[in-house]
Design a protein around this motif. Structure first.
Motif, PDB file in Angstrom:
ATOM      1  N   ARG A 202      -1.268 -66.858 -15.572  1.00 37.89           N
ATOM      2  CA  ARG A 202      -2.013 -67.458 -16.816  1.00 37.89           C
ATOM      3  C   ARG A 202      -2.465 -66.377 -17.580  1.00 37.89           C
ATOM      4  O   ARG A 202      -3.946 -66.280 -17.779  1.00 37.89           O
ATOM      5  N   CYS A 203      -1.621 -65.715 -18.126  1.00 36.59           N
ATOM      6  CA  CYS A 203      -2.063 -64.853 -19.235  1.00 36.59           C
ATOM      7  C   CYS A 203      -2.686 -65.341 -20.201  1.00 36.59           C
ATOM      8  O   CYS A 203      -2.275 -66.313 -20.801  1.00 36.59           O
ATOM      9  N   SER A 204      -3.755 -64.666 -20.863  1.00 37.86           N
ATOM     10  CA  SER A 204      -4.435 -65.491 -21.933  1.00 37.86           C
ATOM     11  C   SER A 204      -3.932 -65.532 -23.220  1.00 37.86           C
ATOM     12  O   SER A 204      -4.365 -66.392 -24.054  1.00 37.86           O
ATOM     13  N   ARG A 316      -9.251 -59.142 -20.197  1.00 31.27           N
ATOM     14  CA  ARG A 316      -9.367 -60.198 -21.062  1.00 31.27           C
ATOM     15  C   ARG A 316      -7.870 -60.843 -21.323  1.00 31.27           C
ATOM     16  O   ARG A 316      -7.767 -61.976 -21.773  1.00 31.27           O
ATOM     17  N   MET A 317      -6.724 -60.079 -20.916  1.00 29.27           N
ATOM     18  CA  MET A 317      -5.580 -60.552 -20.800  1.00 29.27           C
ATOM     19  C   MET A 317      -5.307 -61.594 -19.702  1.00 29.27           C
ATOM     20  O   MET A 317      -4.290 -62.111 -19.596  1.00 29.27           O
ATOM     21  N   GLU A 385      -5.885 -69.416 -24.360  1.00 32.03           N
ATOM     22  CA  GLU A 385      -7.289 -68.865 -24.146  1.00 32.03           C
ATOM     23  C   GLU A 385      -7.615 -68.064 -25.041  1.00 32.03           C
ATOM     24  O   GLU A 385      -8.863 -67.894 -25.896  1.00 32.03           O
ATOM     25  N   ALA A 386      -6.688 -66.993 -25.580  1.00 36.48           N
ATOM     26  CA  ALA A 386      -7.245 -65.862 -26.337  1.00 36.48           C
ATOM     27  C   ALA A 386      -7.294 -66.396 -27.855  1.00 36.48           C
ATOM     28  O   ALA A 386      -8.036 -65.680 -28.614  1.00 36.48           O
ATOM     29  N   ALA A 387      -6.719 -67.343 -28.271  1.00 44.00           N
ATOM     30  CA  ALA A 387      -6.955 -67.945 -29.580  1.00 44.00           C
ATOM     31  C   ALA A 387      -8.397 -68.247 -29.655  1.00 44.00           C
ATOM     32  O   ALA A 387      -8.834 -68.575 -30.878  1.00 44.00           O
TER      33      ALA A 387
END
Length: 491
Positions: A202-204, A316-317, A385-387
């Protein structure tokens, strides 16, 4: 079909998409379609799209528009979108791109002939509404098998009658299990074979699990049978592909299944090389390193997905590791195979990345001695998620960091190539051309992503598929120039 109709497959994106196209081609030819290489000669142009990053999406749209321009000027009657972008956006893509006569998702692959016939007959196919495939495949082996029977994922078709090689047209083989067919679309001595579909990580920054689904391994017997068939078609190098090859077998109850399978694939008559792509550093294990570095015909090649090396960015990734752990992993590999090939991709400008983080990445790259390095500037991928992260960097800062790390990568990979001068390499010949000469790849060079080796000296009698031993005499960027010593085996 009452009349033989023609179809062309235009493939964008990664090697996994190339396999999907060959599976679609196999189904279509088995149903009586004539495959042509030029979309202008086809009744239907099928564009296998990529939906991974913005640049790839743009290329996919451009390909669809280019194919659409053929309509009304020749034979082409319809343009159809398939692949990751079509699966990811479905109805939304169909509405935004009316030039495409249909947008087909993965669930349409098993019925591809019916879909294309309907479209050519003037019928309308209602595109699917995208759904999150991460929720479709449970985690237990029994539940996964049940899901594989009910959910269409590339490489794992829905339940259908069993097919044997004897039932198929010449040049068509079972692939991805007995329910799917495969037809080679070129005569390259190299072919990719899918180990699995989907990803459980589940890499962000990554949207792939949302439209490719959770990780689902193919049966070892299917992989072996497909490799045997490909060897019979003249393939000399097999490249194993999936979103994460280090996870192979975990859903079948054996996380070390790859260690067992690799020697069996290497023993297939006619196969001279087996290469494994896309390995997760966090999932590397001593037994896998042993097999990759110590098995005859399995090349010591490590396509490691580092993505970054600064702990702050990696967390964070939603990834693991750091500079020293990654360097330690490379040391373990080179202790067993000093000339092993190693490559990786990296994302710079990730939300929250500091100058110190970038310096840490530079420290890693400077000491890693990688043969090939891909560098990408971060951009938001919708649905990830990172977006939604705070700390986004300005576009000009991302662009500056991309240029900075790309320059360093170019310098370092050129230095690594120069280190190989004087060494002896085995080269698989891939092209023989009056203008470009004889070009192939050494064991540390994967198709398309890495450099090539230009052969010199006694090359007059060489042909595609030959495996030769050569001495490296020069380097140009990541490419090598090598003098032929002996021809090990003929293609």
């Amino acid at each position: 079909m009452s009349a033989r109709r023609t179809v062309a497959l235009v493939t964008l994106g990664c090697a996994r998409n190339e396999v999907d196209s060959e599976e679609l081609a196999g189904r279509l030819e088995a149903d009586g379609w004539e495959l042509v290489s030029d979309a202008a000669d086809a009744d239907v142009a099928v564009v296998n799209t990529c939906g991974f990053v913005e640049a790839a999406k743009k290329d996919s749209v451009d390909a669809l528009l280019e194919a659409s321009d053929l309509k009304g000027h020749g034979r082409t009657q319809a343009v159809v979108a398939v692949g990751c972008m079509a699966e990811r956006y479905g109805k939304e893509l169909a509405e935004a791109l009316p030039e495409a006569d249909a947008v087909l998702g993965f669930d349409d692959y098993a019925d591809i002939t019916d879909r294309l016939q309907t479209i050519l007959s003037g019928g309308h196919h209602v595109s699917h509404v995208p759904r999150d495939r991460r929720k479709l495949l449970p985690l237990t082996p029994v539940e996964r098998q049940a899901a594989a029977e009910a959910v269409s994922v590339p490489g794992h078709g829905p339940a259908a009658d069993e097919v044997t090689i004897a039932d198929l047209p010449e040049g068509v083989a079972p692939a991805s299990g007995p329910r799917t067919l495969r037809k080679r679309l070129d005569d390259s001595p190299v072919a990719s074979v899918k180990l699995a579909s989907g990803c459980d990580r589940r890499c962000s920054f990554c949207a792939i699990p949302a439209f490719r689904g959770s990780f689902l391994s193919r049966r070892p017997s299917d992989v072996l049978n497909e490799t045997t068939w490909l060897a019979g078609q003249g393939v000399r190098e097999i490249m194993l592909v999936s979103e994460n090859n280090t996870s192979y077998g975990k859903d079948l109850g054996d996380i070390r299944l790859l260690e067992t399978l690799l020697p069996e694939l290497a023993a297939v008559p006619g196969v001279e090389r087996v290469r494994v792509s896309y390995l997760q550093p966090a999932e590397m294990r001593p037994t896998l390193i042993d097999v990759l570095t110590g098995t005859d015909k399995v090349v010591p090649y490590f396509d490691l997905s580092f993505q970054h090396s600064a702990p702050n960015v990696l967390r964070r990734m939603r990834r693991f590791g750091d500079t020293d752990r990654f360097l330690g992993l490379l040391e373990q590999i080179r202790a067993k195979a000093p000339e092993a090939g190693a490559r990786s991709n990296f994302i710079v400008g990730f939300p929250g990345e500091t100058e110190e983080d970038l310096a840490e990445l530079e420290r890693f790259l400077t000491h890693a001695r990688l043969d090939a390095i891909g560098v990408f500037g971060y951009s938001d991928e919708e649905g990830t998620e990172a977006a939604e992260y705070e700390g986004k960097l300005p576009e000009d800062v991302v662009a500056e960091r991309l240029a900075r790390i790309s320059r360093l990568a170019e310098e370092l990979t050129a230095q690594r190539a120069e280190e190989r001068i004087g060494s002896t390499v085995e080269v698989l010949v891939e092209s023989v051309d009056e203008e470009d000469g004889v070009v192939g790849r050494a064991a540390h060079q994967a198709p398309e992503t890495d450099g090539v080796t230009v052969l010199l000296g006694a090359v007059a009698d060489l042909r595609r598929g030959d495996l030769v031993t050569a001495k490296v005499v020069a380097a140009e960027g990541v490419d090598l120039h090598a003098e032929v010593l002996t021809v090990g085996s003929r293609g």
